[in-house]
Structures are given as structure tokens and as C-alpha cells.
Design a protein around this motif. Structure first.
Motif, PDB file in Angstrom:
ATOM      1  N   LEU A   1       0.828  -1.216   0.000  1.00  0.00           N
ATOM      2  CA  LEU A   1       0.000   0.000   0.000  1.00  0.00           C
ATOM      3  C   LEU A   1       0.859   1.260   0.000  1.00  0.00           C
ATOM      4  CD1 LEU A   1      -2.827  -0.996   2.524  1.00  0.00           C
ATOM      5  CD2 LEU A   1      -2.968  -0.873   0.028  1.00  0.00           C
ATOM      6  N   LYS A   2       1.972   1.189   0.704  1.00  0.00           N
ATOM      7  CA  LYS A   2       2.885   2.333   0.765  1.00  0.00           C
ATOM      8  C   LYS A   2       3.430   2.644  -0.623  1.00  0.00           C
ATOM      9  CE  LYS A   2       6.841   4.072   3.369  1.00  0.00           C
ATOM     10  NZ  LYS A   2       7.837   3.764   4.410  1.00  0.00           N
ATOM     11  N   ILE A   3       3.779   1.578  -1.346  1.00  0.00           N
ATOM     12  CA  ILE A   3       4.284   1.770  -2.707  1.00  0.00           C
ATOM     13  C   ILE A   3       3.166   2.279  -3.619  1.00  0.00           C
ATOM     14  CG2 ILE A   3       5.219   0.571  -4.717  1.00  0.00           C
ATOM     15  CD1 ILE A   3       6.598  -1.343  -2.752  1.00  0.00           C
ATOM     16  N   LYS A   4       1.972   1.738  -3.443  1.00  0.00           N
ATOM     17  CA  LYS A   4       0.845   2.103  -4.302  1.00  0.00           C
ATOM     18  C   LYS A   4       0.470   3.575  -4.175  1.00  0.00           C
ATOM     19  CE  LYS A   4      -4.025   0.993  -5.171  1.00  0.00           C
ATOM     20  NZ  LYS A   4      -5.168   0.131  -4.823  1.00  0.00           N
ATOM     21  N   PHE A   5       0.514   4.102  -2.952  1.00  0.00           N
ATOM     22  CA  PHE A   5       0.055   5.475  -2.746  1.00  0.00           C
ATOM     23  C   PHE A   5       1.184   6.487  -2.599  1.00  0.00           C
ATOM     24  CE2 PHE A   5      -3.572   2.929  -1.265  1.00  0.00           C
ATOM     25  CZ  PHE A   5      -4.578   3.496  -2.024  1.00  0.00           C
ATOM     26  N   LEU A   6       2.327   6.079  -2.048  1.00  0.00           N
ATOM     27  CA  LEU A   6       3.380   7.044  -1.755  1.00  0.00           C
ATOM     28  C   LEU A   6       4.617   6.879  -2.629  1.00  0.00           C
ATOM     29  CD1 LEU A   6       3.239   6.893   2.157  1.00  0.00           C
ATOM     30  CD2 LEU A   6       2.226   8.629   0.663  1.00  0.00           C
ATOM     31  N   GLY A   7       4.645   5.832  -3.486  1.00  0.00           N
ATOM     32  CA  GLY A   7       5.796   5.611  -4.347  1.00  0.00           C
ATOM     33  C   GLY A   7       5.929   6.684  -5.407  1.00  0.00           C
ATOM     34  N   LYS A   8       7.061   6.674  -6.116  1.00  0.00           N
ATOM     35  CA  LYS A   8       7.317   7.669  -7.163  1.00  0.00           C
ATOM     36  C   LYS A   8       6.286   7.606  -8.287  1.00  0.00           C
ATOM     37  CE  LYS A   8      12.291   8.057  -6.415  1.00  0.00           C
ATOM     38  NZ  LYS A   8      13.642   7.915  -7.027  1.00  0.00           N
ATOM     39  N   LYS A   9       5.767   6.423  -8.470  1.00  0.00           N
ATOM     40  CA  LYS A   9       4.721   6.255  -9.487  1.00  0.00           C
ATOM     41  C   LYS A   9       3.382   5.966  -8.831  1.00  0.00           C
ATOM     42  CE  LYS A   9       7.915   4.524 -13.001  1.00  0.00           C
ATOM     43  NZ  LYS A   9       8.213   3.411 -13.938  1.00  0.00           N
ATOM     44  N   GLY A  10       3.222   6.336  -7.550  1.00  0.00           N
ATOM     45  CA  GLY A  10       2.004   6.088  -6.814  1.00  0.00           C
ATOM     46  C   GLY A  10       0.891   7.057  -7.160  1.00  0.00           C
ATOM     47  N   GLN A  11      -0.275   6.804  -6.621  1.00  0.00           N
ATOM     48  CA  GLN A  11      -1.459   7.596  -6.964  1.00  0.00           C
ATOM     49  C   GLN A  11      -1.342   9.043  -6.497  1.00  0.00           C
ATOM     50  OE1 GLN A  11      -5.164   5.760  -5.892  1.00  0.00           O
ATOM     51  NE2 GLN A  11      -4.564   3.733  -6.692  1.00  0.00           N
TER      52      GLN A  11
END
Length: 344
Positions: free
Chosen positions: A27-37
Motif C-alpha cells: 500500500l505504501k508503494i501504491k500510494f506514496l511511491g514515485k509512481k504512486g497515486q
């Protein structure tokens, strides 16, 4: 604004339903990643007016901080839960009886050997060892045992060839130590080890057994020094106040030679079955080192003297532990050996 609120609602729902660290990482990658939402929201700024951009950017940053905070709190919550589970799994009830570790135990002969070594190390002796497969030179010749002596007979000794044999006594170690000293004094050694003789095995005899011999060579050594040393040994092995009795005997290695009896530690000298109602038990042989032995090793027997003694470890162990059959030491019966397990 709709996208921001939608992402916020989705994050809250997913995190609240997440009970695994691996899922939180996803979830961290999904929302806060460089390509996240959340990062993709920033691409919307190009369609906004200059007046709207600051407000929108602030709201995205606030969303990012809020999502970060929510995830970190959830991580801490899961870590606390995992810690509680781990403590529960590893909980030890200290009131329960412990489990005995099944380990071996020191052999009774090794106990006696170590005890004797420690006693004499405390008196300034050094522990000397030698080969069990020995030359006739050290086993017999240097011990003042001539070629026609009965001890050299094939019926008494295990010969490998005419010059090599299984040592019949640890006196062989003493003769090696005398040679090694090269005429330098003093010499104070204790020599424990296994020896071999042709014999019929029964309750009191064995073709292999263990000895511990002591040797002291210096100037002005007398029989009184030997008596004091053996008194110390008897007191340490059998208890204070043991009385010694010296009886004339004959050994090729010593002159004069004596057999040593110690007052029975069971009956105190009154007489019992252990001492055959004599009040004394024979424990060792000893004497003053024969001048021939000193001369063969390069010492001047007119300027120095010494004493030697030999004790059978099996005999001491049998007397000390109340063992009635010498074969018990060599049959490796676990029931017998466990008797000496100090942790039982």
C-alpha cells in the motif's frame, strides 16, 4: 478535490483492513511511491490556473503526510501485536520442573587420576606422560631390571618384538624423565597412565590397569620425605588422620623398598571385612631410588638421592567408591557409569 477525497477514503479503508506488514508495504508503494497515486495527482496541476495550483499543491502534500502518518501508525500497531504474540509463544513457566540434560560423566578412574594430579601439582610436581608402546630399554633396563629377571618373561609381558613391548609399569615414564633431565636437579614428577601385563581377568585382576607413580630426585632426599608425602596423599584420598604402616619389600627400581598400608577408612583400624580384620589396607609400593638407576641416567648417586612410589588407580577407586569388581571399570556398563554422574 474528488480525486483527493477518493484516494483518502480508499487509503483509510485498505489500511484498516490490513493485518499484514507485507500488505502495508504494498500500500505504501501504491500510494506514496514515485509512481504512486498521490504522485500522479501532481500531474493534474498543469490543467489548473495559477491561482488554483498553490491550493491544490497544499492539499496533495497534506494528503501525502496524512497517508504517511496512517501507515506508520498501522505499522506500529502490527509490530506491537506481533511482539505480544511472540512473547506468548516464548513464554516460560519458571515454576515447571526443568528437563535434565542427558550428558556423559567422567569415568571414575579419570576422577581419581585428576584428583591425584591436582594434589601433586599443588606440591610443585609436574605431570609427565609417555608412550604405552615402550622400548625394553626404558621399561626394564633403565629401571634396573636385568635381562634374566622374571618380569621380562613372555608369560608376564606383552611383547611386540624383542625390543618393543606394552609397558608394564609407568616407571618407564620415570626413566624417560630422568634421561630428559640430563643431570639437572631437582626432579618432581607425577606419572599417571595405563599399563599392561599378562594376567587372567577376575574380580581383582586385569590385563590392563592404571598407575600413578611419583618421582623426586634432589640433594638430601630421605625416607622421611617419602613418608611425609605419602601421609599427605593418604589423608587427601581417604580422609584426615590415616595411619601409615611401612613393611620391608623388594623392587628393582628402589633400595630400600617398602610396601605401604593405610589404616582402614571404613573401620578406623579396628578391623572389618574390607581390611580383612587387619585394620590396614595395602595401597602402594615405594622406596628410595636405586643408585644404579640414578647412575644410568647420568646422575652422581653420591651427591643426590630420591624417592619413588607407585599406586594403582583401580585399587584406590575400589576402596574409595566401594567397588567390588575391577572389571566394572572396563565393561562400559552405562548403569555403572551413571553412578558417578554428579548431576543425577
Amino acid at each position: 478535490m474528488e480525486k483527493i477525497n477518493k484516494i483518502k477514503e480508499e487509503v483509510l479503508e485498505l489500511i484498516n483492513n490490513s493485518n499484514e506488514m507485507e500488505l502495508l508495504q504494498q500500500l505504501k508503494i501504491k500510494f506514496l511511491g514515485k509512481k504512486g497515486q498521490i504522485q500522479e495527482l501532481m500531474s493534474e496541476m498543469k490543467s489548473l490556473s495559477n491561482d488554483e495550483k498553490p491550493k491544490f499543491g497544499q492539499m496533495v502534500n497534506e494528503l501525502k503526510q496524512e497517508v504517511t502518518k496512517i501507515i506508520e501508525e498501522k505499522v506500529k500497531e502490527l509490530e506491537a501485536i506481533e511482539l505480544i504474540k511472540k512473547l506468548e509463544r516464548e513464554k516460560i513457566d519458571v515454576t515447571l520442573p526443568s528437563y535434565k540434560q542427558v550428558i556423559g560423566t567422567t569415568h571414575p578412574l579419570m576422577n581419581i587420576k585428576k584428583e591425584i594430579e591436582d594434589l601433586f601439582i599443588g606440591l610443585g610436581y609436574t605431570v609427565a606422560e609417555g608412550p604405552e608402546v615402550e622400548y625394553d630399554l626404558y621399561n626394564f633396563e633403565r629401571a634396573n631390571i636385568p635381562a634374566d629377571h622374571p618380569a621380562r618373561d613372555m608369560q608376564d609381558t606383552f611383547y611386540i618384538n624383542p625390543e618393543v613391548l606394552l609397558r608394564t609399569h609407568t616407571t618407564a615414564i620415570q626413566t624417560r624423565e630422568l634421561e630428559k633431565a640430563n643431570g639437572k636437579l631437582p626432579i618432581k614428577v607425577i606419572c599417571p597412565g595405563k599399563v599392561y601385563r599378562r594376567d587372567d581377568d577376575d574380580a581383582t585382576h586385569s590385563h590392563q590397569f592404571m598407575q600413578a607413580e611419583g618421582l623426586v630426585v634432589a640433594e638430601n632426599i630421605t625416607l622421611a620425605d617419602l613418608k611425609g608425602t605419602l601421609q599427605f596423599l593418604a589423608d587427601a584420598m581417604f580422609g584426615k588422620g590415616r595411619k601409615l604402616r611401612f613393611r620391608p619389600s623388594y623392587f628393582q627400581f628402589t633400595e630400600p623398598s617398602v610396601e605401604i598400608d593405610v589404616s582402614c577408612h571404613i573401620c578406623g583400624g579396628k578391623g572389618c571385612s574390607v581390611c580383612k580384620n587387619t585394620g590396614y589396607i595395602e595401597i602402594l609400593g615405594a622406596g628410595m631410588v636405586h643408585p644404579n638407576v640414578l647412575e644410568m641416567a647420568g646422575f652422581d648417586s653420591t651427591k643426590c638421592s630420591g624417592f619413588a612410589f607407585g599406586i594403582g588407580l583401580e585399587r584406590v577407586a575400589m576402596l574409595k567408591y566401594g567397588i567390588d569388581d575391577i572389571r566394572n571399570f572396563y565393561t562400559n556398563d552405562v548403569r555403572f557409569l551413571k553412578t558417578f554422574d554428579r548431576f543425577d
